[in-house]
Design a protein around this motif. Structure first.
Motif, PDB file in Angstrom:
ATOM      1  N   LYS A 168       0.840  -1.186   0.000  1.00  0.00           N
ATOM      2  CA  LYS A 168       0.000   0.000   0.000  1.00  0.00           C
ATOM      3  C   LYS A 168       0.881   1.243   0.000  1.00  0.00           C
ATOM      4  O   LYS A 168       1.840   1.319   0.761  1.00  0.00           O
ATOM      5  N   PRO A 169       0.551   2.203  -0.831  1.00  0.00           N
ATOM      6  CA  PRO A 169       1.362   3.433  -0.820  1.00  0.00           C
ATOM      7  C   PRO A 169       1.071   4.250   0.434  1.00  0.00           C
ATOM      8  O   PRO A 169      -0.033   4.216   0.973  1.00  0.00           O
ATOM      9  N   THR A 170       2.068   4.954   0.904  1.00  0.00           N
ATOM     10  CA  THR A 170       1.852   5.823   2.059  1.00  0.00           C
ATOM     11  C   THR A 170       1.035   7.026   1.608  1.00  0.00           C
ATOM     12  O   THR A 170       1.142   7.468   0.463  1.00  0.00           O
ATOM     13  N   PRO A 171       0.189   7.560   2.499  1.00  0.00           N
ATOM     14  CA  PRO A 171      -0.607   8.717   2.097  1.00  0.00           C
ATOM     15  C   PRO A 171       0.307   9.890   1.747  1.00  0.00           C
ATOM     16  O   PRO A 171       1.343  10.083   2.392  1.00  0.00           O
ATOM     17  N   PRO A 172      -0.055  10.647   0.746  1.00  0.00           N
ATOM     18  CA  PRO A 172       0.800  11.772   0.369  1.00  0.00           C
ATOM     19  C   PRO A 172       0.819  12.837   1.462  1.00  0.00           C
ATOM     20  O   PRO A 172      -0.125  12.974   2.233  1.00  0.00           O
ATOM     21  N   THR A 173       1.901  13.564   1.518  1.00  0.00           N
ATOM     22  CA  THR A 173       2.043  14.651   2.478  1.00  0.00           C
ATOM     23  C   THR A 173       1.852  15.968   1.741  1.00  0.00           C
ATOM     24  O   THR A 173       2.398  16.168   0.656  1.00  0.00           O
ATOM     25  N   VAL A 174       1.031  16.847   2.323  1.00  0.00           N
ATOM     26  CA  VAL A 174       0.796  18.159   1.719  1.00  0.00           C
ATOM     27  C   VAL A 174       1.134  19.243   2.733  1.00  0.00           C
ATOM     28  O   VAL A 174       1.038  19.035   3.947  1.00  0.00           O
ATOM     29  N   GLN A 175       1.552  20.403   2.240  1.00  0.00           N
ATOM     30  CA  GLN A 175       1.832  21.562   3.083  1.00  0.00           C
ATOM     31  C   GLN A 175       0.538  22.349   3.250  1.00  0.00           C
ATOM     32  O   GLN A 175      -0.148  22.644   2.270  1.00  0.00           O
ATOM     33  N   VAL A 176       0.207  22.675   4.494  1.00  0.00           N
ATOM     34  CA  VAL A 176      -0.990  23.457   4.787  1.00  0.00           C
ATOM     35  C   VAL A 176      -0.552  24.725   5.505  1.00  0.00           C
ATOM     36  O   VAL A 176       0.139  24.662   6.528  1.00  0.00           O
ATOM     37  N   GLN A 177      -0.954  25.874   4.962  1.00  0.00           N
ATOM     38  CA  GLN A 177      -0.650  27.167   5.557  1.00  0.00           C
ATOM     39  C   GLN A 177      -1.752  27.491   6.565  1.00  0.00           C
ATOM     40  O   GLN A 177      -2.941  27.433   6.239  1.00  0.00           O
TER      41      GLN A 177
ATOM     42  N   CYS B  25       1.927  30.069  10.214  1.00  0.00           N
ATOM     43  CA  CYS B  25       2.879  28.966  10.068  1.00  0.00           C
ATOM     44  C   CYS B  25       2.418  28.030   8.958  1.00  0.00           C
ATOM     45  O   CYS B  25       1.352  28.204   8.394  1.00  0.00           O
ATOM     46  N   SER B  26       3.237  27.033   8.696  1.00  0.00           N
ATOM     47  CA  SER B  26       2.937  26.026   7.700  1.00  0.00           C
ATOM     48  C   SER B  26       3.300  24.665   8.287  1.00  0.00           C
ATOM     49  O   SER B  26       4.343  24.526   8.926  1.00  0.00           O
ATOM     50  N   VAL B  27       2.428  23.666   8.086  1.00  0.00           N
ATOM     51  CA  VAL B  27       2.690  22.324   8.603  1.00  0.00           C
ATOM     52  C   VAL B  27       2.557  21.308   7.478  1.00  0.00           C
ATOM     53  O   VAL B  27       1.798  21.503   6.527  1.00  0.00           O
ATOM     54  N   ALA B  28       3.319  20.225   7.578  1.00  0.00           N
ATOM     55  CA  ALA B  28       3.219  19.101   6.647  1.00  0.00           C
ATOM     56  C   ALA B  28       2.242  18.096   7.238  1.00  0.00           C
ATOM     57  O   ALA B  28       2.408  17.650   8.371  1.00  0.00           O
ATOM     58  N   VAL B  29       1.218  17.747   6.482  1.00  0.00           N
ATOM     59  CA  VAL B  29       0.166  16.858   6.965  1.00  0.00           C
ATOM     60  C   VAL B  29       0.072  15.660   6.043  1.00  0.00           C
ATOM     61  O   VAL B  29      -0.020  15.812   4.827  1.00  0.00           O
ATOM     62  N   GLN B  30       0.104  14.456   6.645  1.00  0.00           N
ATOM     63  CA  GLN B  30      -0.175  13.251   5.861  1.00  0.00           C
ATOM     64  C   GLN B  30      -1.684  13.203   5.701  1.00  0.00           C
ATOM     65  O   GLN B  30      -2.420  13.162   6.689  1.00  0.00           O
ATOM     66  N   THR B  31      -2.135  13.226   4.476  1.00  0.00           N
ATOM     67  CA  THR B  31      -3.564  13.354   4.217  1.00  0.00           C
ATOM     68  C   THR B  31      -4.315  12.079   4.582  1.00  0.00           C
ATOM     69  O   THR B  31      -3.987  11.001   4.104  1.00  0.00           O
ATOM     70  N   PRO B  32      -5.315  12.212   5.438  1.00  0.00           N
ATOM     71  CA  PRO B  32      -6.147  11.053   5.769  1.00  0.00           C
ATOM     72  C   PRO B  32      -7.132  10.786   4.629  1.00  0.00           C
ATOM     73  O   PRO B  32      -7.241  11.565   3.678  1.00  0.00           O
ATOM     74  N   ASN B  33      -7.869   9.666   4.721  1.00  0.00           N
ATOM     75  CA  ASN B  33      -8.849   9.331   3.690  1.00  0.00           C
ATOM     76  C   ASN B  33      -9.973  10.355   3.635  1.00  0.00           C
ATOM     77  O   ASN B  33     -10.494  10.667   2.582  1.00  0.00           O
ATOM     78  N   SER B  34     -10.347  10.852   4.802  1.00  0.00           N
ATOM     79  CA  SER B  34     -11.382  11.884   4.845  1.00  0.00           C
ATOM     80  C   SER B  34     -10.718  13.196   5.246  1.00  0.00           C
ATOM     81  O   SER B  34      -9.505  13.261   5.386  1.00  0.00           O
ATOM     82  N   GLY B  35     -11.500  14.218   5.442  1.00  0.00           N
ATOM     83  CA  GLY B  35     -10.946  15.510   5.827  1.00  0.00           C
ATOM     84  C   GLY B  35     -10.459  15.510   7.269  1.00  0.00           C
ATOM     85  O   GLY B  35     -10.507  14.504   7.972  1.00  0.00           O
ATOM     86  N   PHE B  36      -9.987  16.663   7.697  1.00  0.00           N
ATOM     87  CA  PHE B  36      -9.556  16.865   9.072  1.00  0.00           C
ATOM     88  C   PHE B  36      -9.970  18.258   9.485  1.00  0.00           C
ATOM     89  O   PHE B  36     -10.617  18.978   8.717  1.00  0.00           O
ATOM     90  N   SER B  37      -9.649  18.661  10.704  1.00  0.00           N
ATOM     91  CA  SER B  37     -10.029  19.990  11.167  1.00  0.00           C
ATOM     92  C   SER B  37      -8.835  20.668  11.834  1.00  0.00           C
ATOM     93  O   SER B  37      -7.890  20.004  12.256  1.00  0.00           O
TER      94      SER B  37
ATOM     95  N   THR C 237      -5.083  17.698  -3.084  1.00  0.00           N
ATOM     96  CA  THR C 237      -5.104  19.100  -2.662  1.00  0.00           C
ATOM     97  C   THR C 237      -5.927  19.246  -1.401  1.00  0.00           C
ATOM     98  O   THR C 237      -6.741  18.379  -1.056  1.00  0.00           O
ATOM     99  N   VAL C 238      -5.715  20.358  -0.713  1.00  0.00           N
ATOM    100  CA  VAL C 238      -6.405  20.658   0.537  1.00  0.00           C
ATOM    101  C   VAL C 238      -7.258  21.897   0.301  1.00  0.00           C
ATOM    102  O   VAL C 238      -6.807  22.867  -0.294  1.00  0.00           O
ATOM    103  N   ASP C 239      -8.517  21.856   0.772  1.00  0.00           N
ATOM    104  CA  ASP C 239      -9.412  23.002   0.618  1.00  0.00           C
ATOM    105  C   ASP C 239     -10.031  23.343   1.962  1.00  0.00           C
ATOM    106  O   ASP C 239     -10.669  22.484   2.555  1.00  0.00           O
ATOM    107  N   PRO C 240      -9.852  24.502   2.515  1.00  0.00           N
ATOM    108  CA  PRO C 240      -9.127  25.660   1.998  1.00  0.00           C
ATOM    109  C   PRO C 240      -7.640  25.568   2.309  1.00  0.00           C
ATOM    110  O   PRO C 240      -7.236  24.869   3.233  1.00  0.00           O
ATOM    111  N   ASN C 241      -6.848  26.241   1.545  1.00  0.00           N
ATOM    112  CA  ASN C 241      -5.410  26.364   1.810  1.00  0.00           C
ATOM    113  C   ASN C 241      -4.982  27.723   1.275  1.00  0.00           C
ATOM    114  O   ASN C 241      -4.975  27.905   0.074  1.00  0.00           O
TER     115      ASN C 241
END
Length: 158
Positions: free
Chosen positions: A26-35, A57-69, A100-104
């Protein structure tokens, strides 16, 4: 002797397969930068998937299958939680898959905290002051009759 070697190699290969799990493929979930930002700046921003920082600030987040808060907190301001959606675009023959992350950027406008409970009960309302040059209240508004008019309106009693 050759049979012993073949059996030993076959046994080792079968033993190695038992420790293999399908999770390795299984591939690891992609990591995205969130401002992360807030108005006013300096709030503590905590994501529901782990990373946190002090805004801006900006954080690197491993994207889950669903959204986050993201929850923002700052002294003397009401906390605020903003939901973030993950948008995945599958790949095809001409384009790679994207996440992609919405909003960012994720921006929170924090509202000042109201007075503490019970603070309004401690304050006494101010009474209006009577000025020195005002006349007395009219007799019609008083439950007592005017003493100067009482003699003229007196009725005999039986």
């Amino acid at each position: 002797m050759r049979r012993v070697i073949v059996i030993a190699v076959a046994g080792a290969s079968i033993a190695g397969c038992s420790s293999l799990s399908l999770d390795a493929f299984k591939p690891t979930p992609p990591t995205v930068q969130v401002q992360l930002d807030s108005v006013p700046p300096g709030a503590d921003a905590v994501t529901s998937v782990g990373p946190s920082c002090k805004t801006p600030c900006s954080v690197a987040v491993q994207t889950p299958n669903s959204g986050f808060s993201v929850t923002y907190t700052l002294n003397k301001f009401q906390p605020m939680t903003i939901p973030v959606q993950i948008i995945r675009t599958p790949s095809d023959l001409t384009t790679p898959a994207t996440t992609t992350v919405d909003p960012n950027p994720v921006v929170a406008e924090l509202q000042p905290a109201g007075p503490l409970p019970g603070a309004a009960a401690r304050k006494k309302p101010k009474k209006p002051k009577a000025s020195k040059g005002t006349a007395a209240a009219p007799a019609g508004g008083s439950p007592f009759p005017d003493p100067g008019q009482g003699a003229a309106q007196a009725t005999p009693s039986r």
